[in-house]
Write an enzyme that holds these catalytic residues in place. Structure first.
Site, PDB file in Angstrom:
ATOM      1  N   TRP A  58       0.835  -1.204   0.000  1.00  0.00           N
ATOM      2  CA  TRP A  58       0.000   0.000   0.000  1.00  0.00           C
ATOM      3  C   TRP A  58       0.874   1.260   0.000  1.00  0.00           C
ATOM      4  CZ3 TRP A  58      -0.388  -3.930   3.677  1.00  0.00           C
ATOM      5  CH2 TRP A  58      -1.371  -4.881   3.422  1.00  0.00           C
ATOM      6  N   HIS A  59       2.033   1.156  -0.665  1.00  0.00           N
ATOM      7  CA  HIS A  59       3.003   2.255  -0.677  1.00  0.00           C
ATOM      8  C   HIS A  59       3.338   2.683  -2.098  1.00  0.00           C
ATOM      9  CE1 HIS A  59       4.825   0.934   3.502  1.00  0.00           C
ATOM     10  NE2 HIS A  59       3.578   1.380   3.588  1.00  0.00           N
ATOM     11  N   CYS A  60       2.395   2.626  -3.029  1.00  0.00           N
ATOM     12  CA  CYS A  60       2.743   2.889  -4.427  1.00  0.00           C
ATOM     13  C   CYS A  60       3.019   4.373  -4.673  1.00  0.00           C
ATOM     14  CB  CYS A  60       1.670   2.358  -5.364  1.00  0.00           C
ATOM     15  SG  CYS A  60      -0.009   2.838  -4.994  1.00  0.00           S
TER      16      CYS A  60
END
EC number: 1.1.3.13
Length: 663
Positions: A566-568
């Protein structure tokens, strides 16, 4: 308050960055009308947001606070389609994330190679955002008056100290402040984005948007509204066309236009910001025409350079005398009542933490590096060797099973959560149609560069040895570990008979019943450890020796289980328009976050990052929000104290304090 159709400033997207941008700019000058458009629902005093301990609920497939994007099938994931959740609620990821306070390394921002984006330029903004609610030995690098609170939470599971002692036995020293921008190898009691004074999550929307709207009338919030496209008039971004977040009548699409007199800031996130630009005519002309969109500005980099942190989980059994959050998450009514009552009484207890109590950042030793494949060794020499502040991997301990509890037996667990800090792999996302509701052509690129595999395998082995040195340890959850050959010494092992009986109790008739050799129980510790003072174990399980077949099993497990962290970031990169070594397809933004080829349009979210950052990215999203707000303020002619843009403190109303507004 009636919503006008024209504003001075429009912020498109109310996520972690966008909420910060809108809140700051509304406090730049209270005569400015600022509009904030958000696709998700309002998060004001939503208990699924402000209660830290129930954050896993937001990741469920039926979540009302997240959207899920499905990728194309990938041979690098054994044919799987990756699923990438994105926040769909005001506050964005800050409303639903894991709340882990992690900063990037100083070299991360220097590597952006953009004027004004070096760490020395950004440190004042990092400090401006936060209130650091713990004893601090580094007051020069932390903030103490910002709207976002940082603390240990108001509860700590005992797994914390056990993990730290076990990590030390692995050559990972305890560090008081692992977020000092320079330390890349160490373990710490992990800080959280939780307000120590209230026990509430410290999200961007409550800190910047709701606090401002309760004190001033120049910030307008428009929720449940999706940005379709930006309208350009005479070379300037003049307006935005929106649609309802969900199509009300597909045969008669409903549109609404909002205009901006001075500035539009696009902040829809790494996935949606490039899609908005592409629907507006910004991007690769060939791809735009193929999607049925007339090209306006030739920017091939839009939607390219997609990056993430690659994550996988390894769960373990723990001994029954230790505490975990499993019974609470599983739905034990008595435990849930006790935990909720405690939090609503004084903001403490298991709801006042995320259960991620400790973790490590690590770099391989020369010996460990020599055991990895040559492709990664070469990548390490090129990317990491002269940047000692960059960690290669992160892993942390979660005080329970992180996943679907209906799929595992009742009991107590702990989970190792790993992610690769700086993947070499890159992906892309592009529109397939002018329709704002159409699914994109999405290839996140997970594991498509062979150099990313070796550090993931190394981290699995490293964290597994850490777990085996913990007093909590009672075996692996074999279904969630690599499928090693049956005869392998590395084979995952279940609980031993003693622990099974302790869980089962005197009336249980099946504890320890095994179906032939289907599973094997954990053996008693046999290896002596002279360093037991720091490792927390006098007796240890011997180090596992892995052979080539074992490594293949780990690699296969990683391909089948690696997912987003969830770190794009990266899809609207800052960089030279003609491209550079780190932005190969061409930059989308100049160093002041302006979109090339148009006036009055900036991008302000994680998509602007040209290269990765070694952290949980909420920290960077806030930093980008602060930087973007400052750039807009400067462009509008403000300077000096005006650029402080101080936001009011968010205060709970009487009704909100009582706890009557529960679920």
């Amino acid at each position: 308050m009636a919503i006008p159709e024209e504003f001075d400033i429009l912020v498109l997207g109310g996520g972690s960055s966008g909420s910060c941008i809108a809140g700051r700019l509304a406090n730049l000058d209270h005569s400015l009308k600022v509009g904030l458009i958000e696709a998700g629902e309002n998060n004001l005093n939503n208990p699924w947001v402000y209660l830290p301990g129930i954050y896993p609920r937001n990741m469920k497939l039926d979540s009302k606070t997240a959207s899920f994007y499905t990728s194309n099938p990938s041979p690098h994931l054994n044919g799987r389609r990756a699923i990438v959740p994105c926040a769909n609620v005001l506050g964005g990821g800050s409303s639903i994330n894991f709340m882990m306070y992690t900063r990037g390394s100083a070299s991360d921002y220097d590597d952006f190679q953009a004027e004004g984006w070096k760490t020395k330029d950004l440190l004042p903004l990092m400090k401006k955002t936060e209130t650091y609610q713990r004893a601090c030995n580094n007051p020069d690098i932390h903030g103490f008056e910002g709207p976002i609170k940082v603390s240990f939470g108001n509860y700590t599971y005992p797994v914390c100290q056990d993990f730290l002692r076990a990590s030390e036995s692995q050559g990972i020293p305890y560090v008081d402040d692992l977020e000092d921008l320079v330390t890349a190898h160490g373990a710490e009691h992990w800080l959280k984005w939780i307000n120590r004074d209230t026990g509430r999550r410290s999200d961007s929307a409550h800190a910047f948007v709701h606090s401002t709207m309760r004190n001033h009338d120049n910030l307008y919030l428009i929720c449940n509204t999706k940005v379709d496209k930006i309208i350009v008039e005479d070379g300037r971004a003049a307006a935005v066309r929106t649609v309802p977040s969900k199509p009300l009548n597909p045969k008669k699409p409903s549109h609404k236009i909002y205009r901006a007199r001075k500035q539009i800031v696009l902040s829809c996130g790494t996935i949606s910001s490039p899609l908005v630009l592409q629907r507006s005519g910004f991007g690769d002309p060939i791809k735009l025409r193929a999607a049925g969109v007339k090209p306006l500005v030739n920017l091939p980099g839009v939607g390219r350079n997609f990056q993430d942190h690659y994550c996988f989980f390894s769960p373990y059994r723990i001994k029954p005398q230790y505490e975990s959050f499993d019974d609470f998450v599983r739905g034990d009514a008595e435990i849930q009542k006790r935990v909720f009552d405690q939090w609503y009484a004084n903001g403490t207890g298991p709801l006042a933490t995320n259960g991620i109590e400790a973790g490590v950042k690590i770099r391989p030793t020369p010996e460990e590096l020599s055991q990895m494949d040559e492709s990664f060794q070469e990548g390490y020499r090129e990317y990491f060797e002269d940047k000692p502040d960059k960690p290669v991997m992160h892993y942390s301990i979660i005080a329970g099973f992180f996943g679907d509890h209906t799929k595992i037996p009742p009991g107590k667990y702990m989970t190792m959560f790993h992610f690769l800090e700086y993947p070499f792999s890159r992906g892309s996302i592009h529109i397939t149609s002018p329709d704002p509701y159409a699914a994109p052509d999405f290839d996140p690129g997970f594991m498509n560069d062979e150099r990313d595999m070796a550090p993931m395998v190394w981290a699995y082995k490293k964290s597994r040895e850490t777990a085996r040195r913990m007093d909590h340890f009672a075996g692996e959850v074999t279904s969630h570990h690599p499928l090693f050959p049956y005869s392998s010494e590395a084979r995952a092992l279940e609980m031993d008979l003693e622990t099974s009986n302790a869980y089962g109790g005197p009336l249980n008739l099946s504890a320890g019943l095994a179906h032939g050799s289907w599973t094997q129980p954990l053996k008693k510790p046999t290896a002596k450890n002279e360093g037991h003072v720091t490792s927390n174990q006098v007796e240890l399980h011997p180090d596992i020796e892995y052979d080539e077949e074992d490594d293949k099993a780990i690699e296969n497990y990683i391909r089948e289980h690696t997912e987003t962290t969830w770190h794009c970031l990266g899809t609207c990169s800052i960089g030279p328009r003609e491209g550079s070594k780190i932005v190969k397809w061409g930059g989308v933004l100049d160093h002041r976050s302006n979109v090339y080829g148009v006036k009055g349009l900036k991008v302000g979210d994680l998509s602007v990052c040209p290269d990765n950052v070694g952290c949980n990215t909420y920290t960077t999203a806030l930093l980008i929000g602060e930087k973007t707000a400052t750039l807009v303020g400067e462009d509008l002619g403000y300077s000096g104290e005006a650029l402080d843009m101080t936001v009011p403190q968010f205060k709970l109303g009487t009704y909100e304090k009582t706890g009557l507004a529960r679920f």
